[in-house]
Design a protein around this motif. Sequence first.
Motif, PDB file in Angstrom:
ATOM      1  N   CYS A  73      51.989  48.423  42.651  1.00 32.74           N
ATOM      2  CA  CYS A  73      51.070  49.171  41.793  1.00 32.74           C
ATOM      3  C   CYS A  73      50.351  50.231  42.623  1.00 32.74           C
ATOM      4  O   CYS A  73      50.285  50.152  43.848  1.00 32.74           O
ATOM      5  CB  CYS A  73      50.069  48.242  41.122  1.00 32.74           C
ATOM      6  SG  CYS A  73      49.127  47.214  42.253  1.00 32.74           S
ATOM      7  N   TYR A  77      44.761  50.520  41.175  1.00 29.49           N
ATOM      8  CA  TYR A  77      44.698  49.237  40.470  1.00 29.49           C
ATOM      9  C   TYR A  77      43.580  48.361  41.042  1.00 29.49           C
ATOM     10  O   TYR A  77      43.153  47.411  40.392  1.00 29.49           O
ATOM     11  CB  TYR A  77      46.041  48.505  40.568  1.00 29.49           C
ATOM     12  CG  TYR A  77      47.016  48.819  39.448  1.00 29.49           C
ATOM     13  CD1 TYR A  77      47.308  50.128  39.081  1.00 29.49           C
ATOM     14  CD2 TYR A  77      47.666  47.806  38.781  1.00 29.49           C
ATOM     15  CE1 TYR A  77      48.214  50.398  38.074  1.00 29.49           C
ATOM     16  CE2 TYR A  77      48.577  48.063  37.769  1.00 29.49           C
ATOM     17  CZ  TYR A  77      48.843  49.365  37.414  1.00 29.49           C
ATOM     18  OH  TYR A  77      49.738  49.627  36.410  1.00 29.49           O
ATOM     19  N   TRP A  82      40.870  42.113  37.394  1.00 27.14           N
ATOM     20  CA  TRP A  82      42.027  41.305  37.040  1.00 27.14           C
ATOM     21  C   TRP A  82      41.629  39.857  36.832  1.00 27.14           C
ATOM     22  O   TRP A  82      40.795  39.315  37.553  1.00 27.14           O
ATOM     23  CB  TRP A  82      43.104  41.435  38.111  1.00 27.14           C
ATOM     24  CG  TRP A  82      43.481  42.878  38.329  1.00 27.14           C
ATOM     25  CD1 TRP A  82      43.123  43.669  39.384  1.00 27.14           C
ATOM     26  CD2 TRP A  82      44.244  43.707  37.453  1.00 27.14           C
ATOM     27  NE1 TRP A  82      43.621  44.926  39.206  1.00 27.14           N
ATOM     28  CE2 TRP A  82      44.317  44.993  38.033  1.00 27.14           C
ATOM     29  CE3 TRP A  82      44.868  43.491  36.232  1.00 27.14           C
ATOM     30  CZ2 TRP A  82      44.994  46.057  37.446  1.00 27.14           C
ATOM     31  CZ3 TRP A  82      45.552  44.550  35.635  1.00 27.14           C
ATOM     32  CH2 TRP A  82      45.608  45.807  36.243  1.00 27.14           C
ATOM     33  N   GLN A  83      42.258  39.231  35.862  1.00 25.24           N
ATOM     34  CA  GLN A  83      41.940  37.856  35.507  1.00 25.24           C
ATOM     35  C   GLN A  83      42.699  36.845  36.356  1.00 25.24           C
ATOM     36  O   GLN A  83      42.292  35.699  36.475  1.00 25.24           O
ATOM     37  CB  GLN A  83      42.290  37.624  34.034  1.00 25.24           C
ATOM     38  CG  GLN A  83      41.574  38.592  33.099  1.00 25.24           C
ATOM     39  CD  GLN A  83      42.169  38.570  31.722  1.00 25.24           C
ATOM     40  OE1 GLN A  83      41.982  37.601  30.994  1.00 25.24           O
ATOM     41  NE2 GLN A  83      42.912  39.606  31.352  1.00 25.24           N
ATOM     42  N   TYR A  88      51.943  37.912  39.914  1.00 25.82           N
ATOM     43  CA  TYR A  88      51.976  38.761  38.740  1.00 25.82           C
ATOM     44  C   TYR A  88      53.134  39.751  38.865  1.00 25.82           C
ATOM     45  O   TYR A  88      53.682  39.956  39.946  1.00 25.82           O
ATOM     46  CB  TYR A  88      50.650  39.512  38.553  1.00 25.82           C
ATOM     47  CG  TYR A  88      50.287  40.390  39.729  1.00 25.82           C
ATOM     48  CD1 TYR A  88      50.786  41.686  39.837  1.00 25.82           C
ATOM     49  CD2 TYR A  88      49.445  39.931  40.735  1.00 25.82           C
ATOM     50  CE1 TYR A  88      50.456  42.483  40.912  1.00 25.82           C
ATOM     51  CE2 TYR A  88      49.108  40.721  41.813  1.00 25.82           C
ATOM     52  CZ  TYR A  88      49.619  42.003  41.898  1.00 25.82           C
ATOM     53  OH  TYR A  88      49.300  42.793  42.965  1.00 25.82           O
ATOM     54  N   VAL A  90      54.320  43.815  37.556  1.00 26.51           N
ATOM     55  CA  VAL A  90      53.780  45.082  37.081  1.00 26.51           C
ATOM     56  C   VAL A  90      54.866  45.788  36.271  1.00 26.51           C
ATOM     57  O   VAL A  90      55.985  45.967  36.753  1.00 26.51           O
ATOM     58  CB  VAL A  90      53.301  45.971  38.250  1.00 26.51           C
ATOM     59  CG1 VAL A  90      52.690  47.264  37.720  1.00 26.51           C
ATOM     60  CG2 VAL A  90      52.300  45.220  39.121  1.00 26.51           C
ATOM     61  N   ALA A 124      50.916  36.521  35.227  1.00 27.84           N
ATOM     62  CA  ALA A 124      50.361  37.635  34.457  1.00 27.84           C
ATOM     63  C   ALA A 124      51.264  38.859  34.573  1.00 27.84           C
ATOM     64  O   ALA A 124      52.036  38.991  35.531  1.00 27.84           O
ATOM     65  CB  ALA A 124      48.961  37.980  34.958  1.00 27.84           C
ATOM     66  N   ARG A 126      50.819  43.041  34.531  1.00 26.13           N
ATOM     67  CA  ARG A 126      49.856  44.132  34.637  1.00 26.13           C
ATOM     68  C   ARG A 126      50.559  45.445  34.318  1.00 26.13           C
ATOM     69  O   ARG A 126      51.757  45.591  34.535  1.00 26.13           O
ATOM     70  CB  ARG A 126      49.273  44.198  36.052  1.00 26.13           C
ATOM     71  CG  ARG A 126      48.472  42.969  36.409  1.00 26.13           C
ATOM     72  CD  ARG A 126      47.944  43.050  37.820  1.00 26.13           C
ATOM     73  NE  ARG A 126      47.148  41.868  38.127  1.00 26.13           N
ATOM     74  CZ  ARG A 126      46.590  41.627  39.295  1.00 26.13           C
ATOM     75  NH1 ARG A 126      46.729  42.505  40.283  1.00 26.13           N
ATOM     76  NH2 ARG A 126      45.886  40.535  39.488  1.00 26.13           N
ATOM     77  N   TYR A 145      47.448  41.933  25.433  1.00 32.27           N
ATOM     78  CA  TYR A 145      46.961  42.469  26.703  1.00 32.27           C
ATOM     79  C   TYR A 145      45.478  42.779  26.581  1.00 32.27           C
ATOM     80  O   TYR A 145      44.984  43.137  25.516  1.00 32.27           O
ATOM     81  CB  TYR A 145      47.730  43.743  27.082  1.00 32.27           C
ATOM     82  CG  TYR A 145      49.126  43.454  27.585  1.00 32.27           C
ATOM     83  CD1 TYR A 145      49.423  43.507  28.936  1.00 32.27           C
ATOM     84  CD2 TYR A 145      50.136  43.111  26.696  1.00 32.27           C
ATOM     85  CE1 TYR A 145      50.693  43.220  29.391  1.00 32.27           C
ATOM     86  CE2 TYR A 145      51.416  42.825  27.141  1.00 32.27           C
ATOM     87  CZ  TYR A 145      51.685  42.879  28.491  1.00 32.27           C
ATOM     88  OH  TYR A 145      52.946  42.593  28.940  1.00 32.27           O
ATOM     89  N   GLU A 162      46.167  43.779  31.364  1.00 30.53           N
ATOM     90  CA  GLU A 162      46.781  42.564  31.886  1.00 30.53           C
ATOM     91  C   GLU A 162      46.975  41.564  30.753  1.00 30.53           C
ATOM     92  O   GLU A 162      46.123  41.448  29.863  1.00 30.53           O
ATOM     93  CB  GLU A 162      45.883  41.970  32.965  1.00 30.53           C
ATOM     94  CG  GLU A 162      46.422  40.702  33.587  1.00 30.53           C
ATOM     95  CD  GLU A 162      45.499  40.182  34.678  1.00 30.53           C
ATOM     96  OE1 GLU A 162      46.005  39.829  35.748  1.00 30.53           O
ATOM     97  OE2 GLU A 162      44.263  40.129  34.466  1.00 30.53           O
ATOM     98  N   LYS A 163      48.071  40.859  30.835  1.00 36.13           N
ATOM     99  CA  LYS A 163      48.293  39.728  29.926  1.00 36.13           C
ATOM    100  C   LYS A 163      48.541  38.496  30.773  1.00 36.13           C
ATOM    101  O   LYS A 163      49.441  38.470  31.612  1.00 36.13           O
ATOM    102  CB  LYS A 163      49.476  39.954  29.004  1.00 36.13           C
ATOM    103  CG  LYS A 163      49.662  38.772  28.048  1.00 36.13           C
ATOM    104  CD  LYS A 163      50.642  39.047  26.957  1.00 36.13           C
ATOM    105  CE  LYS A 163      50.687  37.872  25.991  1.00 36.13           C
ATOM    106  NZ  LYS A 163      51.633  38.127  24.903  1.00 36.13           N
ATOM    107  N   VAL A 164      47.742  37.478  30.551  1.00 29.96           N
ATOM    108  CA  VAL A 164      47.923  36.209  31.245  1.00 29.96           C
ATOM    109  C   VAL A 164      48.970  35.429  30.477  1.00 29.96           C
ATOM    110  O   VAL A 164      48.910  35.302  29.258  1.00 29.96           O
ATOM    111  CB  VAL A 164      46.593  35.425  31.310  1.00 29.96           C
ATOM    112  CG1 VAL A 164      46.807  34.075  31.970  1.00 29.96           C
ATOM    113  CG2 VAL A 164      45.537  36.242  32.062  1.00 29.96           C
TER     114      VAL A 164
END
Length: 165
Positions: A73, A77, A82-83, A88, A90, A124, A126, A145, A162-164
């Motif tokens: 990334c 970023y 970020w969670q 993760y 990208v 996740a 991103r 997201y 971001e999607k967990v």
Amino acid sequence: MQIIYEKATAADLDEVYAASWSATAAMRAAGIEQWNDYYPTREDFQADLAENHLHVGRAEGRIAVFYALDQCCDEDYRNGCWQVDGPYAVLHRLCVHPDFQHQGIARETLRHIEEALKPMHVRAIRLDVFSGNFSAVRLYWRAGYTQVGEVNWQMGQFYLMEKVL
């Protein structure tokens, strides 16, 4: 419509690049000045291919969608809240060819990516999305997201998302 997903090969490069230009023209016609002569370039796709990060989805014997997926990334970023620390993936350059748009292919592709990453224990996904591309922003919000930050690049403001999993 059935989409067959696979890693891109060198034989796909011309079609991916042509699809990116078709998408660029469609975005410009809609007033979205996101992609241009400087991004994405043929060299971007060649690098994705060389690193084995470029994926295509075929429908009706053509590339309907493509994307790059890796763990790289931009340094901006770091501005994201970020969670998940990791691991993760990208997502870069998700693009549905204009001939296949408005058929749910982008949503289907996001589900495909999520399912493909789960066995790899990726926690996740991103990405960044141009704030002026309302369709893309809506796609990601509807797919679960969360916006975790913002950055300003040459083309304007981008949301970090971001999607967990």
